[in-house]
Design an enzyme around this catalytic site. Structure first.
Site, PDB file in Angstrom:
ATOM      1  N   HIS A  51     -38.777 110.324 -59.119  1.00  0.00           N
ATOM      2  CA  HIS A  51     -39.888 109.529 -59.644  1.00  0.00           C
ATOM      3  C   HIS A  51     -40.994 109.450 -58.593  1.00  0.00           C
ATOM      4  O   HIS A  51     -40.861 110.027 -57.516  1.00  0.00           O
ATOM      5  CB  HIS A  51     -39.392 108.119 -59.997  1.00  0.00           C
ATOM      6  CG  HIS A  51     -38.960 107.321 -58.783  1.00  0.00           C
ATOM      7  ND1 HIS A  51     -38.859 105.954 -58.767  1.00  0.00           N
ATOM      8  CD2 HIS A  51     -38.604 107.722 -57.520  1.00  0.00           C
ATOM      9  CE1 HIS A  51     -38.460 105.540 -57.569  1.00  0.00           C
ATOM     10  NE2 HIS A  51     -38.301 106.593 -56.797  1.00  0.00           N
TER      11      HIS A  51
ATOM     12  N   GLU B 194     -37.526 104.426 -47.486  1.00  0.00           N
ATOM     13  CA  GLU B 194     -36.557 104.112 -48.546  1.00  0.00           C
ATOM     14  C   GLU B 194     -35.125 104.139 -48.037  1.00  0.00           C
ATOM     15  O   GLU B 194     -34.705 105.122 -47.425  1.00  0.00           O
ATOM     16  CB  GLU B 194     -36.657 105.156 -49.676  1.00  0.00           C
ATOM     17  CG  GLU B 194     -38.046 105.298 -50.238  1.00  0.00           C
ATOM     18  CD  GLU B 194     -38.190 106.495 -51.184  1.00  0.00           C
ATOM     19  OE1 GLU B 194     -37.164 107.075 -51.583  1.00  0.00           O
ATOM     20  OE2 GLU B 194     -39.341 106.815 -51.507  1.00  0.00           O
TER      21      GLU B 194
ATOM     22  N   ASP C 152     -39.533 116.810 -48.914  1.00  0.00           N
ATOM     23  CA  ASP C 152     -40.441 116.253 -49.935  1.00  0.00           C
ATOM     24  C   ASP C 152     -41.874 116.667 -49.593  1.00  0.00           C
ATOM     25  O   ASP C 152     -42.370 117.686 -50.067  1.00  0.00           O
ATOM     26  CB  ASP C 152     -40.267 114.738 -49.983  1.00  0.00           C
ATOM     27  CG  ASP C 152     -41.287 114.043 -50.884  1.00  0.00           C
ATOM     28  OD1 ASP C 152     -41.993 114.732 -51.623  1.00  0.00           O
ATOM     29  OD2 ASP C 152     -41.372 112.794 -50.845  1.00  0.00           O
TER      30      ASP C 152
ATOM     31  N   ASP D  10     -35.008 107.984 -46.997  1.00  0.00           N
ATOM     32  CA  ASP D  10     -36.224 108.791 -46.953  1.00  0.00           C
ATOM     33  C   ASP D  10     -37.094 108.235 -45.845  1.00  0.00           C
ATOM     34  O   ASP D  10     -37.633 107.143 -45.953  1.00  0.00           O
ATOM     35  CB  ASP D  10     -36.966 108.721 -48.301  1.00  0.00           C
ATOM     36  CG  ASP D  10     -38.247 109.560 -48.297  1.00  0.00           C
ATOM     37  OD1 ASP D  10     -38.518 110.246 -47.281  1.00  0.00           O
ATOM     38  OD2 ASP D  10     -38.980 109.536 -49.310  1.00  0.00           O
TER      39      ASP D  10
ATOM     40  N   HIS E 197     -44.430 101.649 -48.770  1.00  0.00           N
ATOM     41  CA  HIS E 197     -44.091 100.957 -50.023  1.00  0.00           C
ATOM     42  C   HIS E 197     -43.878  99.456 -49.877  1.00  0.00           C
ATOM     43  O   HIS E 197     -43.552  98.778 -50.845  1.00  0.00           O
ATOM     44  CB  HIS E 197     -42.828 101.578 -50.648  1.00  0.00           C
ATOM     45  CG  HIS E 197     -43.024 102.986 -51.118  1.00  0.00           C
ATOM     46  ND1 HIS E 197     -41.991 103.796 -51.489  1.00  0.00           N
ATOM     47  CD2 HIS E 197     -44.151 103.721 -51.275  1.00  0.00           C
ATOM     48  CE1 HIS E 197     -42.463 104.983 -51.850  1.00  0.00           C
ATOM     49  NE2 HIS E 197     -43.776 104.964 -51.714  1.00  0.00           N
TER      50      HIS E 197
ATOM     51  N   LYS F 260     -33.513 110.559 -58.007  1.00  0.00           N
ATOM     52  CA  LYS F 260     -33.835 109.238 -57.467  1.00  0.00           C
ATOM     53  C   LYS F 260     -34.922 108.615 -58.320  1.00  0.00           C
ATOM     54  O   LYS F 260     -35.935 109.254 -58.607  1.00  0.00           O
ATOM     55  CB  LYS F 260     -34.196 109.282 -55.980  1.00  0.00           C
ATOM     56  CG  LYS F 260     -35.498 109.949 -55.578  1.00  0.00           C
ATOM     57  CD  LYS F 260     -35.845 109.578 -54.118  1.00  0.00           C
ATOM     58  CE  LYS F 260     -37.173 110.158 -53.682  1.00  0.00           C
ATOM     59  NZ  LYS F 260     -37.585 109.727 -52.344  1.00  0.00           N
TER      60      LYS F 260
ATOM     61  N   SER G 171     -47.227 107.747 -50.821  1.00  0.00           N
ATOM     62  CA  SER G 171     -47.056 108.507 -49.576  1.00  0.00           C
ATOM     63  C   SER G 171     -47.079 109.986 -49.950  1.00  0.00           C
ATOM     64  O   SER G 171     -46.085 110.679 -49.911  1.00  0.00           O
ATOM     65  CB  SER G 171     -45.752 108.124 -48.876  1.00  0.00           C
ATOM     66  OG  SER G 171     -44.627 108.555 -49.601  1.00  0.00           O
TER      67      SER G 171
ATOM     68  N   LYS H 113     -40.783 116.762 -57.709  1.00  0.00           N
ATOM     69  CA  LYS H 113     -41.641 115.789 -58.386  1.00  0.00           C
ATOM     70  C   LYS H 113     -42.630 116.552 -59.248  1.00  0.00           C
ATOM     71  O   LYS H 113     -43.444 117.326 -58.722  1.00  0.00           O
ATOM     72  CB  LYS H 113     -42.417 114.969 -57.346  1.00  0.00           C
ATOM     73  CG  LYS H 113     -41.575 114.020 -56.506  1.00  0.00           C
ATOM     74  CD  LYS H 113     -42.395 113.532 -55.317  1.00  0.00           C
ATOM     75  CE  LYS H 113     -41.761 112.334 -54.631  1.00  0.00           C
ATOM     76  NZ  LYS H 113     -42.397 112.065 -53.319  1.00  0.00           N
TER      77      LYS H 113
ATOM     78  N   GLU I 234     -34.238 112.329 -45.916  1.00  0.00           N
ATOM     79  CA  GLU I 234     -35.400 113.024 -46.480  1.00  0.00           C
ATOM     80  C   GLU I 234     -36.578 112.941 -45.512  1.00  0.00           C
ATOM     81  O   GLU I 234     -36.779 111.905 -44.877  1.00  0.00           O
ATOM     82  CB  GLU I 234     -35.755 112.354 -47.820  1.00  0.00           C
ATOM     83  CG  GLU I 234     -36.932 112.977 -48.560  1.00  0.00           C
ATOM     84  CD  GLU I 234     -37.190 112.253 -49.890  1.00  0.00           C
ATOM     85  OE1 GLU I 234     -36.216 111.803 -50.532  1.00  0.00           O
ATOM     86  OE2 GLU I 234     -38.364 112.141 -50.272  1.00  0.00           O
TER      87      GLU I 234
ATOM     88  N   GLU J 166     -40.754 100.224 -55.507  1.00  0.00           N
ATOM     89  CA  GLU J 166     -39.732 100.935 -56.280  1.00  0.00           C
ATOM     90  C   GLU J 166     -38.566 100.036 -56.664  1.00  0.00           C
ATOM     91  O   GLU J 166     -37.479 100.505 -56.995  1.00  0.00           O
ATOM     92  CB  GLU J 166     -39.260 102.174 -55.503  1.00  0.00           C
ATOM     93  CG  GLU J 166     -40.416 103.140 -55.269  1.00  0.00           C
ATOM     94  CD  GLU J 166     -40.003 104.468 -54.656  1.00  0.00           C
ATOM     95  OE1 GLU J 166     -38.862 104.583 -54.155  1.00  0.00           O
ATOM     96  OE2 GLU J 166     -40.826 105.402 -54.690  1.00  0.00           O
TER      97      GLU J 166
END
Ligand code: PGA
Ligand code: ZN
Length: 424
Positions: free
Chosen positions: A362, A160, A309, A238, A151, A385, A40, A334, A282, A201
Site C-alpha cells: 500500500h 515502520e 523500495d 522498513d 509517517h 504490507k 516517503s 507499489k 527494507e 498507516e
C-alpha cells in the site's frame, strides 16, 4: 468495448486530493478505481501530477482528472478492456515521457486499474480470479504497528515496525494473532506512559526515543499476547533510510548518532542479535548509496530478507540494475510507483525469475479501494504490507482478504514465510 472513461478528484486518508477513475463499457458495466499516494517517495517514482498554485495547498489533481476526461478517454474509446497490456501501452505512448510526467501517473494508474476492474466484471469473475486464474495464493501479511520517520512526529527514525504471523493455519488465523498483538501493544505502550495516537498507516506513533525502544515494546507485546517471538509472530522493519541520510557528509544521522555504512550495518546487526525475531529489513541504505546496499546484501542476504523500495521504485529497469549489482533479495511492489498494472506485473515477473521475493505494498496515503488485496492474491505476491489492523483504509484491505479466503476455502493457497522464497 470501452465506451466512456471519466475521473473525479476525491480525497485520500491524509485529506489530500487524489484521482478516482471510472471506465464504462458498451454493455453498461462500470469499473472504478482510486489511486493511493506516498509520503516517503523514491526519487525515481513515476510522477504524480498535481496542480500547484494556491488551491488545496497546490495538491489538487484537476489537471490529472482533465487528462483522463479528454486525452486518455479519447485514445482508449472502442478498445477491448480485456487487452490490459495494449491499453497500458497506449497510455504510455500517449504520455511519451519516461516517468509519466505529462499525463500524470495518477491519471494513468487510475484508468489502468479501473480497466481491469471493468474487465473482471465483464468476465463475471472476482478481480483476483480474472487477474490470477487458478494460480493464486493468499499472501503472508506484514502489519505496520509502530510508525516513525516520515509517517509520525516522534523520535523514531525507522519508518515502520511490522509484525507478521509466521505460524498460522489460515489468513484469518494469522490476522487474529496480529489483532491480539496490536491491542496488547496498545496496553504495553500505555503502561510505559506513552500516548497511543495513530500514525499514517494505523500503527501507534508513541514518542519513543529510539528504534531499540520500539522493538523492546513490540517484543513485549508479542510475549504478553501469548505468542512466541519468531515462532508465532516475527518482526520486519522498513528503515526508509533516505529519511536519515545526509547527502552532504554522506553519513546516516540516526537517532542522535552519525554513522557511516559499516557503522550502520553494525547497528543493524546489534538489533538482529538482540531481536532474532526480525526476519526482514527494507531500504536499510539510502537509494543512492549503492555501495552500502551491495555490501550489506553480501554479508546478510542468506540471513535476512532485504527489501528494495525506494531503490527500485517498482521499475523493471531499476530492478534489473539492482539484480546485476547484487543489491537486496526482495522487491517491494507499489502500483503507483510505476503507474500501470502491466508494468507492475512485469516487475513482479522479473523479481521471480531472479529469485527475489516480492512484497506487494500500500502507500501511506490510501483510500478505501481494495484493488491491492485482489492484486496480491492474483500475482502470488507472496507477501503484502497494508498497514495496521486499524484505520478503515487499511482494514478494508484485510477485510477483502477475509472475503477472498472465504471464497477459496480456509487454509488453502496460503503463503508462508520464508517458504514464499523462490516458489516458482
Ligand atoms: P510511503 O511509505 O507510502 O509514504 O512511500 C511506504 C514505504 O516507504 O514503504
Ligand atoms: Zn518503504
Amino acid at each position: 468495448v470501452i465506451e466512456n472513461i471519466h475521473a473525479l478528484e476525491i480525497f485520500d486518508s491524509r485529506g489530500n486530493p487524489t484521482v478516482e477513475a471510472f471506465v464504462t463499457l458498451s454493455n453498461g458495466i462500470v469499473g472504478k478505481a482510486e489511486v493511493p499516494s506516498g509520503a516517503s517517495t523514491g526519487e525515481n517514482e513515476a510522477v504524480e501530477l498535481r496542480d500547484g498554485g494556491k488551491r488545496l495547498g497546490g495538491k489538487g489533481v484537476t489537471k490529472a482528472v482533465n487528462n483522463v476526461n479528454t486525452k486518455i478517454a479519447k485514445a482508449l474509446k472502442g478498445m477491448d478492456p480485456h487487452d490490459q497490456a495494449k491499453i497500458d501501452q497506449t497510455m504510455i505512448d500517449l504520455d511519451g515521457t519516461p516517468n509519466k510526467a505529462k499525463l500524470g501517473a495518477n491519471a494513468i494508474l487510475g484508468v489502468s486499474m479501473a480497466v481491469a476492474v471493468a474487465a473482471a466484471k465483464d468476465s463475471h469473475e472476482p478481480l483476483y480470479r480474472y487477474l490470477g486464474g487458478t494460480d493464486i495464493e493468499m499472501p503472508q501479511t506484514f502489519h505496520n504497528v509502530i510508525n516513525g520517520g516520515e509517517h509520525a512526529d516522534n523520535g523514531i527514525d525507522v519508518q515502520e515496525f511490522m509484525i507478521t504471523p509466521v505460524n498460522k493455519t489460515s489468513f484469518r488465523d494469522g490476522f487474529e494473532k496480529i489483532v491480539n498483538t496490536y491491542h496488547t501493544l496498545k496496553k504495553v505502550l500505555e503502561g510505559m506512559g506513552f500516548e497511543t495516537g495513530l500514525g499514517d498507516e494505523g500503527g501507534f506513533a508513541p514518542n519513543l526515543k529510539s528504534s531499540e525502544e520500539a522493538l523492546k515494546a513490540l517484543h513485549e507485546a508479542i510475549v504478553k499476547a501469548g505468542y512466541k517471538p519468531g515462532k508465532d509472530i516475527a518482526i520486519a522493519f522498513d528503515c526508509a533510510a533516505s529519511y536519515f541520510y545526509n547527502k552532504d557528509d554522506k553519513k546516516y544521522h540516526f537517532e542522535g548518532k552519525v554513522l557511516d555504512d559499516q557503522q550502520l550495518s553494525d547497528y543493524y546487526d546489534k538489533l538482529f542479535k538482540e531481536f532474532p525475531e526480525i526476519i526482514s529489513i527494507e531500504d536499510p541504505y539510502d537509494e543512492n548509496d549503492i555501495d552500502g546496499m551491495v555490501k550489506f546484501t553480501k554479508s546478510h542476504k542468506d540471513k535476512i530478507q532485504i527489501v528494495l523500495d525506494d531503490f527500485i521504485c517498482t521499475n523493471p529497469k531499476l530492478l534489473a540494475k539492482a539484480i546485476k549489482e547484487g543489491a537486496g533479495n526482495a522487491a517491494l511492489i507499489k502500483l503507483n510507483q510505476i503507474g500501470t498494472v502491466s508494468e507492475t506485473l512485469e516487475t513482479v515477473r522479473l523479481s521471480r525469475k531472479n529469485g527475489y521475493n516480492t512484497m506487494i505494498s500500500h502507500r501511506s496515503g490510501e483510500t478505501g479501494d481494495t484493488f491491492l488485496s485482489d492484486f496480491a492474491v492474483a500475482v502470488k505476491g507472496g507477501q503484502l504490507k497494508a498497514g495496521a489492523p486499524a484505520r478503515s483504509e487499511r482494514v478494508e484491505k484485510y477485510n477483502r482478504l477475509l472475503e477472498i479466503e472465504s471464497e477459496l476455502g480456509k487454509g488453502e493457497h496460503i503463503a508462508t514465510f520464508p517458504d514464499s522464497i523462490d516458489k516458482d
